[in-house]
Every structure is written in C-alpha cells, then in structure tokens.
Design an enzyme around this catalytic site. Structure first.
Site, short mmCIF file in Angstrom:
data_model
loop_
_atom_site.label_atom_id
_atom_site.label_comp_id
_atom_site.label_asym_id
_atom_site.label_seq_id
_atom_site.Cartn_x
_atom_site.Cartn_y
_atom_site.Cartn_z
N GLY A 1 -27.51 16.94 -4.31
CA GLY A 1 -28.82 17.31 -4.06
C GLY A 1 -28.65 18.88 -3.36
CG ASN B 1 -24.62 13.43 3.10
OD1 ASN B 1 -24.02 13.08 2.16
ND2 ASN B 1 -25.63 14.10 3.08
CG ASN C 1 -25.13 9.19 1.15
OD1 ASN C 1 -25.71 10.29 0.89
ND2 ASN C 1 -26.02 8.29 0.92
CG HIS D 1 -30.54 8.11 -1.11
ND1 HIS D 1 -30.06 7.08 -1.85
CD2 HIS D 1 -29.82 9.07 -1.35
CE1 HIS D 1 -28.98 7.43 -2.55
NE2 HIS D 1 -29.08 8.67 -2.34
#
Length: 301
Positions: free
Chosen positions: A52, A60, A117, A277
C-alpha cells in the site's frame, strides 16, 4: 505492558525506546540494497510488512518493536519497492519472496519464526510452503487464504486503486479509514507520515505496479485457478502456524481464514474483535500478547 510489585506498590515495566535511524541497517545483494531494522538480542525473528501507499517495515511494526526486541533479535525487512529497499522493474509481489531468500542467506539465518501482515503474510506463507526448512513458526495478520463468502475485490483494495490512480490526500485518508475499525487511531501525525511517503513519485511508481485497474479486473474474474493454487500452497505448510484476523477487516475479510484454517496441518486461528486490517497497530497490546505467547512456546519445550 507488564506490571510488577516493588515495595508493595505496582510498578509499570518500561520498554526500551528505538528510533528509525538507530535501528536502520542495509544488506547488499546482487539485485540491490535491502533495507531493514534490527533491535534486540536472542534468537532471530523476521517481520514482513504489508503493501500500500507509504507502507514500510517501520510504518507497520515500529510500535511493536520494543516488545518483540525484549525476547528476540528482531529484524524488520523492507520489501523491494517499499521503504528504503531497492526499486524493482517487476510487480513488487513477484520480487518479494526472492528478496526474503536473499535476506536470509545474506544474514546467514537458519530456520526463523516469521510474522507477516497482509502481503507480508502471503509471502511468509509462500516461504513456509516452498522452503519449509526456512520457517520455524509462522504468524500471519490477514493476507492468507481466499474469501469464501465475501465479494471481490474488497472495499480496501478498490479504495487503494483509486488512490494510486489519483493520489490525493483525501483519497489516502479514505483508504486508511478502510484499514481500521476505529478511525480515532488515524491521528493527524499518522496521516501526515503516510502522506509524506505515499506521495513520493518513486514510491507511487512501485505501488502502481502492484495495484491498478488490471488488478481489480483479475479479482473480479473467475478465480478457480487461483483457488487451486492457494489449496496447493497452504497444504504444503508444515510449520506451526498462527493465523490472526481482524473481525472487521475490509481488505482480507474474515472468511478468508476458513481455507487456511482447514488446510494448514498445525494451524490455530485468533480473531481480534473491533479490529480492521492493521491488528498490530489497532489492537497492539492484544496482538503482542497473543503472538509472543505463541512464539515463546519454543522456549518452553
């Protein structure tokens, strides 16, 4: 954060603070420089980030690093096309697994526990499936499996493509809101940090190779071949596996967990309520407690 008693009074245990620059490291490979963060002592633990705009290993996992570094030599890798690792001519998804293998070889690492992830979870699963000798334990945060009941493409992916086609701040915020259950965590500082990196032309170029109109078209089309491939890949995973999902994930819906939960031989599932998410960010304390308990089982046996 743990608590202990000293002199009859509860005392909050403190964690070491780490900065981006103090933990920043690089590894030279034949394809280019891989960037990573390193902190802590003990056995190695590899963390793989999602995809993304503006995403990197640090974005993250920076909040989780102090907790994991108490127990592990924690390594947070930037995939090619993300963070400060080399840019790639191909789709970053195709470059990711070879880069992980180059990193493990370059760091002379034996079998390691891997936490991933989203895209990182998918790559970690493929690593465990195709190279079982490399993965000691596997933990995924969304990103693994295929939706059984939910519509495809999911909302989060559609909003992501809208952003990369027309990268405005408002579209970035709309995408970020689809990633979480509680929008309150999207502080102005958090959004500004993502906008600063997501609007960089080089970063946008790499993300566009992964998310575009063709991506959406492929997700809308017949997915029989992809489902067969998923079954084959998941069935080969031998490492003990913990699959975690946010109950309210709008990128990889919760029903995606059904296939891997059944097909991975030694598999457990943990669902975080009121969570999207980014479980490692949105449910930070619960995520760290759950994952550490799973990873530290090896210390007890």
């Amino acid at each position: 954060m743990g608590r202990s008693r000293q002199g009859g009074e509860p005392v909050t245990a403190t964690l070491q603070t780490y900065t981006h620059d103090d933990t920043s490291r690089t590894l030279e490979t034949e394809k280019g420089v891989l960037h990573y963060h390193e902190a802590g002592d003990g056995p190695p633990l590899l963390l793989l980030h999602g995809s993304g705009p503006g995403v990197s290993g640090w974005s993250n996992y920076q909040g989780n690093l102090p907790t994991f570094a108490k127990h592990f030599r924690t390594l947070i890798l930037d995939f090619p096309g993300f963070g400060k690792s080399y840019s790639c001519d191909e789709n970053p998804m195709l470059a990711a697994l070879p880069a992980v293998l180059d990193f493990l070889d370059g760091m002379d690492l034996g079998p390691v526990p891997v936490v991933g992830n989203s895209m990182g979870g998918s790559i970690a699963a493929r690593l465990a499936s195709g190279h079982p000798e490399r993965v000691k334990r596997l933990v995924t945060i969304g990103g693994v499996g295929t939706p059984v009941f939910s519509a495809s493409p999911p909302e989060g992916i559609k909003l992501l493509v809208q952003f990369v086609e027309d990268p405005t701040r408002d579209r970035l915020v709309a995408w970020m809101e689809s990633m979480v259950y509680d929008k309150a965590i999207l502080t102005p500082e958090f959004v500004e940090s993502r906008w600063k990196t997501a609007s960089d032309p080089a970063a946008l170029s790499d993300v566009r190779k992964l998310f575009n109109a063709a991506t959406l078209a492929a997700m809308r089309g017949p997915n029989g071949a992809a489902a067969v491939s998923q079954v084959e890949m998941l069935s080969r995973i031998q490492a003990p596996t913990l699959i975690t999902f946010g109950r309210d994930d709008r990128v990889t819906p919760l029903d995606s967990s059904l296939l891997p939960m059944r097909l991975i031989r030694h598999c457990e599932l943990h669902v975080f309520p009121n969570c999207g998410h980014w479980a490692m960010i949105e449910r930070k304390d619960e995520f760290e407690s759950t994952v550490l308990a799973y990873l530290l089982r090896d210390r007890e046996n």
